[in-house]
Enzyme design. Structure first.
Site, PDB file in Angstrom:
ATOM      1  N   SER A 142     -52.198   4.148  -3.103  1.00 29.45           N
ATOM      2  CA  SER A 142     -51.792   2.857  -3.664  1.00 29.45           C
ATOM      3  C   SER A 142     -51.722   1.865  -2.517  1.00 29.45           C
ATOM      4  CB  SER A 142     -50.409   2.989  -4.322  1.00 29.45           C
ATOM      5  OG  SER A 142     -49.821   1.731  -4.570  1.00 29.45           O
ATOM      6  N   TYR A 155     -41.266   5.288  -4.384  1.00 36.47           N
ATOM      7  CA  TYR A 155     -42.687   5.375  -4.746  1.00 36.47           C
ATOM      8  C   TYR A 155     -43.562   5.102  -3.524  1.00 36.47           C
ATOM      9  CZ  TYR A 155     -47.188   4.235  -6.860  1.00 36.47           C
ATOM     10  OH  TYR A 155     -48.527   4.196  -7.167  1.00 36.47           O
TER      11      TYR A 155
END
Length: 245
Positions: A142, A155
Protein backbone atom coordinates in the site's frame (compact mmCIF):
# COMPACT_ATOMS: atom_id res chain seq x y z
CA UNK A 1 3.02 -6.37 -22.66
CA UNK A 2 2.36 -10.07 -23.35
CA UNK A 3 3.84 -12.60 -20.94
CA UNK A 4 7.18 -14.12 -21.91
CA UNK A 5 6.01 -17.59 -20.82
CA UNK A 6 2.92 -19.24 -19.49
CA UNK A 7 3.25 -19.45 -15.71
CA UNK A 8 1.53 -21.09 -12.78
CA UNK A 9 0.43 -18.32 -10.44
CA UNK A 10 -1.14 -18.81 -7.00
CA UNK A 11 -3.17 -15.85 -5.70
CA UNK A 12 -4.29 -15.30 -2.11
CA UNK A 13 -7.28 -13.14 -1.25
CA UNK A 14 -8.72 -14.02 -4.64
CA UNK A 15 -12.41 -13.70 -3.78
CA UNK A 16 -12.71 -9.92 -4.25
CA UNK A 17 -11.11 -6.70 -5.43
CA UNK A 18 -7.50 -6.87 -6.59
CA UNK A 19 -7.46 -10.65 -6.25
CA UNK A 20 -10.36 -11.12 -8.64
CA UNK A 21 -9.00 -8.59 -11.14
CA UNK A 22 -5.57 -10.22 -11.03
CA UNK A 23 -6.98 -13.70 -11.57
CA UNK A 24 -8.91 -12.52 -14.62
CA UNK A 25 -5.99 -10.54 -16.06
CA UNK A 26 -3.41 -13.29 -15.65
CA UNK A 27 -5.75 -15.99 -16.96
CA UNK A 28 -6.42 -13.80 -20.00
CA UNK A 29 -2.64 -13.69 -20.55
CA UNK A 30 -2.61 -17.47 -20.68
CA UNK A 31 -1.28 -18.11 -17.19
CA UNK A 32 -2.64 -20.98 -15.10
CA UNK A 33 -4.03 -19.53 -11.88
CA UNK A 34 -4.76 -21.21 -8.56
CA UNK A 35 -7.01 -19.10 -6.36
CA UNK A 36 -7.25 -19.06 -2.58
CA UNK A 37 -9.60 -17.39 -0.09
CA UNK A 38 -12.01 -18.30 2.68
CA UNK A 39 -15.10 -17.58 0.58
CA UNK A 40 -14.97 -20.58 -1.70
CA UNK A 41 -18.40 -19.92 -3.20
CA UNK A 42 -16.97 -16.77 -4.79
CA UNK A 43 -13.87 -18.63 -5.93
CA UNK A 44 -15.96 -21.31 -7.61
CA UNK A 45 -17.95 -18.71 -9.55
CA UNK A 46 -14.75 -16.93 -10.59
CA UNK A 47 -13.14 -20.17 -11.77
CA UNK A 48 -16.26 -20.97 -13.79
CA UNK A 49 -16.15 -17.51 -15.40
CA UNK A 50 -12.46 -17.80 -16.25
CA UNK A 51 -12.88 -21.30 -17.66
CA UNK A 52 -15.85 -20.21 -19.74
CA UNK A 53 -13.69 -17.47 -21.26
CA UNK A 54 -11.00 -20.00 -22.22
CA UNK A 55 -8.66 -19.57 -19.26
CA UNK A 56 -7.22 -22.14 -16.88
CA UNK A 57 -8.10 -21.80 -13.21
CA UNK A 58 -8.68 -23.84 -10.07
CA UNK A 59 -9.22 -22.94 -6.43
CA UNK A 60 -8.72 -24.05 -2.85
CA UNK A 61 -9.93 -22.84 0.52
CA UNK A 62 -7.32 -20.72 2.24
CA UNK A 63 -6.91 -18.88 5.54
CA UNK A 64 -3.52 -17.16 5.30
CA UNK A 65 -3.35 -16.74 9.08
CA UNK A 66 -2.96 -20.52 9.36
CA UNK A 67 0.51 -21.73 8.37
CA UNK A 68 -0.65 -25.31 7.80
CA UNK A 69 -3.55 -24.12 5.68
CA UNK A 70 -1.17 -22.04 3.57
CA UNK A 71 1.15 -24.99 3.07
CA UNK A 72 -1.82 -27.08 2.00
CA UNK A 73 -2.81 -24.38 -0.49
CA UNK A 74 0.64 -24.36 -2.09
CA UNK A 75 0.71 -28.16 -2.11
CA UNK A 76 -2.65 -28.13 -3.88
CA UNK A 77 -1.22 -25.73 -6.49
CA UNK A 78 1.66 -28.14 -7.07
CA UNK A 79 -0.67 -31.11 -7.38
CA UNK A 80 -2.89 -29.25 -9.80
CA UNK A 81 -0.22 -27.83 -12.11
CA UNK A 82 3.08 -29.51 -11.20
CA UNK A 83 4.92 -26.31 -10.26
CA UNK A 84 4.47 -22.79 -8.90
CA UNK A 85 6.11 -19.94 -10.78
CA UNK A 86 4.65 -17.04 -8.81
CA UNK A 87 2.76 -16.35 -5.61
CA UNK A 88 0.70 -13.17 -5.38
CA UNK A 89 0.41 -12.39 -1.66
CA UNK A 90 -2.73 -10.30 -1.89
CA UNK A 91 -4.86 -11.13 1.16
CA UNK A 92 -5.25 -8.15 3.48
CA UNK A 93 -7.54 -6.36 5.92
CA UNK A 94 -7.81 -2.69 6.92
CA UNK A 95 -10.00 -2.03 9.99
CA UNK A 96 -8.79 1.52 10.68
CA UNK A 97 -9.29 3.25 14.03
CA UNK A 98 -7.47 5.71 16.31
CA UNK A 99 -5.03 4.02 18.65
CA UNK A 100 -6.94 5.44 21.63
CA UNK A 101 -9.95 3.35 20.56
CA UNK A 102 -7.91 0.36 21.79
CA UNK A 103 -9.31 -2.07 19.23
CA UNK A 104 -6.65 -4.63 20.05
CA UNK A 105 -8.53 -7.50 18.41
CA UNK A 106 -8.48 -5.57 15.13
CA UNK A 107 -4.77 -4.80 15.54
CA UNK A 108 -4.09 -8.49 16.00
CA UNK A 109 -6.18 -9.36 12.97
CA UNK A 110 -4.21 -6.94 10.76
CA UNK A 111 -0.91 -8.36 11.99
CA UNK A 112 -2.13 -11.92 11.45
CA UNK A 113 -3.44 -11.38 7.91
CA UNK A 114 -1.19 -8.65 6.56
CA UNK A 115 2.16 -9.76 8.03
CA UNK A 116 1.92 -13.36 9.14
CA UNK A 117 -0.11 -14.18 6.04
CA UNK A 118 2.73 -12.95 3.81
CA UNK A 119 5.31 -14.84 5.84
CA UNK A 120 3.23 -18.01 5.68
CA UNK A 121 3.05 -17.65 1.90
CA UNK A 122 6.81 -17.25 1.62
CA UNK A 123 7.47 -20.19 3.94
CA UNK A 124 5.11 -22.43 1.98
CA UNK A 125 6.21 -21.51 -1.55
CA UNK A 126 9.92 -20.75 -1.25
CA UNK A 127 11.13 -24.37 -0.89
CA UNK A 128 9.21 -25.42 -4.02
CA UNK A 129 10.54 -22.45 -5.98
CA UNK A 130 14.10 -23.20 -4.88
CA UNK A 131 13.71 -26.86 -5.85
CA UNK A 132 12.47 -26.00 -9.34
CA UNK A 133 15.18 -23.40 -9.91
CA UNK A 134 13.27 -20.15 -9.60
CA UNK A 135 10.08 -18.30 -8.81
CA UNK A 136 8.52 -14.92 -8.18
CA UNK A 137 6.87 -13.41 -5.11
CA UNK A 138 4.51 -10.51 -5.74
CA UNK A 139 3.23 -8.89 -2.56
CA UNK A 140 0.49 -6.29 -2.40
CA UNK A 141 1.41 -3.56 0.08
CA UNK A 142 0.00 0.00 0.00
CA UNK A 143 1.09 3.60 -0.17
CA UNK A 144 0.75 3.09 3.58
CA UNK A 145 4.09 1.27 3.35
CA UNK A 146 5.73 4.68 2.79
CA UNK A 147 3.68 7.07 4.93
CA UNK A 148 1.49 7.04 8.04
CA UNK A 149 -1.88 8.74 8.49
CA UNK A 150 -4.24 9.15 11.46
CA UNK A 151 -6.34 6.03 12.26
CA UNK A 152 -3.98 3.95 10.08
CA UNK A 153 -1.00 3.51 12.43
CA UNK A 154 -1.30 -0.26 12.79
CA UNK A 155 -2.34 -0.82 9.18
CA UNK A 156 0.63 1.21 7.95
CA UNK A 157 2.90 -0.63 10.36
CA UNK A 158 1.88 -3.93 8.76
CA UNK A 159 2.59 -2.55 5.32
CA UNK A 160 5.97 -1.12 6.40
CA UNK A 161 6.71 -4.64 7.66
CA UNK A 162 5.68 -6.22 4.38
CA UNK A 163 7.94 -3.82 2.51
CA UNK A 164 10.86 -4.77 4.78
CA UNK A 165 10.15 -8.48 4.37
CA UNK A 166 10.04 -8.15 0.59
CA UNK A 167 13.30 -6.24 0.49
CA UNK A 168 14.96 -8.78 2.76
CA UNK A 169 13.77 -11.63 0.55
CA UNK A 170 15.10 -9.83 -2.52
CA UNK A 171 18.53 -9.37 -0.97
CA UNK A 172 18.71 -13.02 0.10
CA UNK A 173 17.54 -14.48 -3.20
CA UNK A 174 20.85 -14.68 -5.11
CA UNK A 175 19.20 -14.28 -8.48
CA UNK A 176 16.85 -17.26 -8.65
CA UNK A 177 13.86 -15.71 -6.87
CA UNK A 178 12.32 -12.49 -8.12
CA UNK A 179 10.54 -10.20 -5.66
CA UNK A 180 8.02 -7.47 -6.46
CA UNK A 181 6.21 -5.14 -4.06
CA UNK A 182 3.11 -3.48 -5.52
CA UNK A 183 1.81 -0.56 -3.48
CA UNK A 184 -1.62 0.71 -4.52
CA UNK A 185 -3.05 4.07 -3.64
CA UNK A 186 -6.80 4.27 -3.15
CA UNK A 187 -8.27 1.35 -5.06
CA UNK A 188 -11.82 0.06 -5.42
CA UNK A 189 -12.08 -2.90 -3.03
CA UNK A 190 -13.86 -4.26 0.02
CA UNK A 191 -11.05 -3.24 2.39
CA UNK A 192 -13.00 -0.36 3.90
CA UNK A 193 -15.90 -2.67 4.74
CA UNK A 194 -13.92 -3.98 7.72
CA UNK A 195 -13.72 -0.56 9.42
CA UNK A 196 -15.82 -0.69 12.61
CA UNK A 197 -14.84 2.72 14.01
CA UNK A 198 -17.60 5.19 12.92
CA UNK A 199 -15.34 8.24 12.52
CA UNK A 200 -12.73 6.31 10.55
CA UNK A 201 -15.40 4.77 8.34
CA UNK A 202 -16.86 8.21 7.56
CA UNK A 203 -13.43 9.72 6.85
CA UNK A 204 -12.65 6.84 4.49
CA UNK A 205 -15.68 7.72 2.34
CA UNK A 206 -14.07 11.07 1.53
CA UNK A 207 -10.59 9.57 1.17
CA UNK A 208 -11.85 6.97 -1.29
CA UNK A 209 -13.84 9.41 -3.43
CA UNK A 210 -11.15 9.14 -6.12
CA UNK A 211 -10.10 5.53 -6.58
CA UNK A 212 -8.34 3.30 -9.06
CA UNK A 213 -10.14 0.30 -10.51
CA UNK A 214 -8.73 -2.99 -9.25
CA UNK A 215 -7.80 -3.79 -12.85
CA UNK A 216 -5.09 -1.08 -12.69
CA UNK A 217 -3.27 -3.04 -9.99
CA UNK A 218 -3.74 -6.26 -11.94
CA UNK A 219 -2.01 -4.58 -14.89
CA UNK A 220 0.97 -3.70 -12.69
CA UNK A 221 1.23 -7.30 -11.50
CA UNK A 222 0.99 -8.60 -15.06
CA UNK A 223 3.77 -6.21 -16.10
CA UNK A 224 6.12 -7.46 -13.37
CA UNK A 225 5.44 -11.10 -14.21
CA UNK A 226 5.97 -10.52 -17.92
CA UNK A 227 9.57 -9.34 -17.61
CA UNK A 228 12.37 -11.63 -18.84
CA UNK A 229 14.19 -13.71 -16.18
CA UNK A 230 17.11 -11.30 -15.86
CA UNK A 231 14.78 -8.39 -14.98
CA UNK A 232 13.40 -8.03 -11.45
CA UNK A 233 10.85 -5.25 -10.99
CA UNK A 234 11.19 -4.63 -7.25
CA UNK A 235 8.69 -1.89 -6.38
CA UNK A 236 5.69 -0.41 -8.14
CA UNK A 237 3.60 2.39 -6.61
CA UNK A 238 0.27 3.01 -8.36
CA UNK A 239 -1.91 6.01 -7.48
CA UNK A 240 -4.95 7.70 -9.06
CA UNK A 241 -3.79 10.58 -11.24
CA UNK A 242 -6.14 12.99 -9.46
CA UNK A 243 -5.02 12.02 -5.95
CA UNK A 244 -2.34 13.74 -3.89
CA UNK A 245 -2.32 10.88 -1.36
Amino acid sequence: MPPTTTKVVAITGASSGIGVATARRLAADGHQVFLGARRTDRLQRLVEEITKEGGTAAFGKLDVTDAADTRAFIDATLRQYGRIDALVNNAGVMPLSPLEALKTDEWDRMIDVNVRGVLHGIAAALPAMRAQGGGHFVTIASVGAYEVSPTAAVYCATKFAVRAISEGLRQESAGDIRVTLVSPGVTESELADSISDPAAREAMKTYRAVALPASAIAEAIAYALAQPPQVDVNEIVVRPTASAQ
